[in-house]
Design an enzyme around this catalytic site. Structure first.
Site, PDB file in Angstrom:
ATOM      1  N   THR A  77       0.996  -1.047  -0.115  1.00  0.00           N
ATOM      2  CA  THR A  77      -0.130  -0.114  -0.002  1.00  0.00           C
ATOM      3  C   THR A  77       0.787   1.273  -0.066  1.00  0.00           C
ATOM      4  OG1 THR A  77      -0.098  -0.234   2.462  1.00  0.00           O
ATOM      5  CG2 THR A  77      -1.951  -1.066   1.200  1.00  0.00           C
ATOM      6  N   GLU A  78       2.199   0.906  -0.134  1.00  0.00           N
ATOM      7  CA  GLU A  78       3.307   2.363  -0.006  1.00  0.00           C
ATOM      8  C   GLU A  78       2.642   3.551  -0.845  1.00  0.00           C
ATOM      9  OE1 GLU A  78       5.428  -1.248   1.450  1.00  0.00           O
ATOM     10  OE2 GLU A  78       4.040  -0.714   0.071  1.00  0.00           O
ATOM     11  N   VAL A  79       2.503   3.272  -2.152  1.00  0.00           N
ATOM     12  CA  VAL A  79       2.227   4.300  -3.236  1.00  0.00           C
ATOM     13  C   VAL A  79       0.749   4.991  -2.592  1.00  0.00           C
ATOM     14  CG1 VAL A  79       3.292   2.908  -5.062  1.00  0.00           C
ATOM     15  CG2 VAL A  79       0.736   2.776  -4.619  1.00  0.00           C
TER      16      VAL A  79
END
Length: 260
Positions: A128-130
């Site tokens: 989920t970093e982006v």
């Protein structure tokens, strides 16, 4: 407060991430306690297998974003992500993930770094970093080797969450099972590992770590020497004698290990 709990029984240490309030995020506190627990497991000759699991609905939520936003720094330096994720491959002992909750972002790195993982099928997984403006940078080192290029591009770029069955399909976990089968599946994995000799398991982990990146001729030379060394050892002699005599090898526990 203890952010990680440990218990040891019949040659198996269970390490439980126990910071439920912060969804077992990889805070400096959790990282320090987890690293210390792994050090203790590796140093204890009686421990042959390590199981890492969680309390609460989340296995690991990755970085503690609240601490990052507040600019908080630990009073003493905590282990870094590379040190934590890289240590499992270099341990002579097998680490099994009992993934009893969701894993996202940096938590995916912890999942991927373990040797064998079994997940409850209702758990969700995601890079989920982006979606918070960063990239799955450090964890890519342990996650990319498990993924096809097409799956990696989709998962990393979309940042969406996927089911445990999808995580198993793409190779991030070994199996996704109904929650009421999770303990039984972990027991099967652990008992298989306990059936292997400790020296053989350690040597096999070296093979998995070193052979893929070695030139072919060097790999053949090194593995031939390793094979000769192992066959000449006391553990191999016991294992081959047990096979010939149709009996369990001396290192195999008399009773099956049970998670409960």
């Amino acid at each position: 407060m203890s952010f990680v709990e440990t218990s040891t029984r019949d040659g198996v240490m269970t390490i439980t991430l126990a910071d439920e309030e912060r969804r077992n995020a990889l805070s400096p506190d959790v990282m320090t306690d987890l690293f210390a627990a792994c050090d203790a497991a590796d140093a204890d000759a009686a421990v042959r297998v390590v199981v890492i699991t969680n309390r609460g609905s989340t296995f690991c939520a990755g970085a503690n974003l609240g601490q990052r936003l507040a600019g908080e720094r630990p009073a003493t330096p905590a282990p870094t992500g590379p040190r934590l994720f890289g240590r499992f491959a270099h341990s002579p002992k097998p680490y099994v993930g009992r993934i009893a909750g969701h894993a996202v972002a940096g938590g995916m790195g912890l999942v991927a770094a373990l040797d064998i993982t079994v997940a409850a099928e209702d758990a969700k997984f995601g890079f989920t970093e982006v979606r918070v403006g960063v990239a799955p940078a450090v964890i890519s080192v342990v996650c990319l080797p498990k993924l096809r290029a097409a799956d990696a591009r989709s998962l990393f770029l979309r940042g969406n969450r996927v089911s445990a069955h999808e995580a198993a399909r793409v190779g991030l976990v070994n199996a996704a099972v109904p929650r009421d089968r999770l303990d039984a599946e972990v027991e099967d994995v652990v008992n298989d590992l306990l059936a292997g000799g400790s020296e053989a398991i350690a040597a096999t982990k070296r093979l998995l770590r070193e052979v893929p990146g070695a030139p072919v001729e060097d790999a053949f030379a090194w593995t031939a020497a390793l094979s000769s060394e192992l066959f000449a050892g006391a553990q191999a002699k016991e294992g081959m004698a047990a096979f010939k005599e149709k009996r369990p090898a001396g290192w195999i526990p008399a009773n099956r290990w049970s998670y409960v």
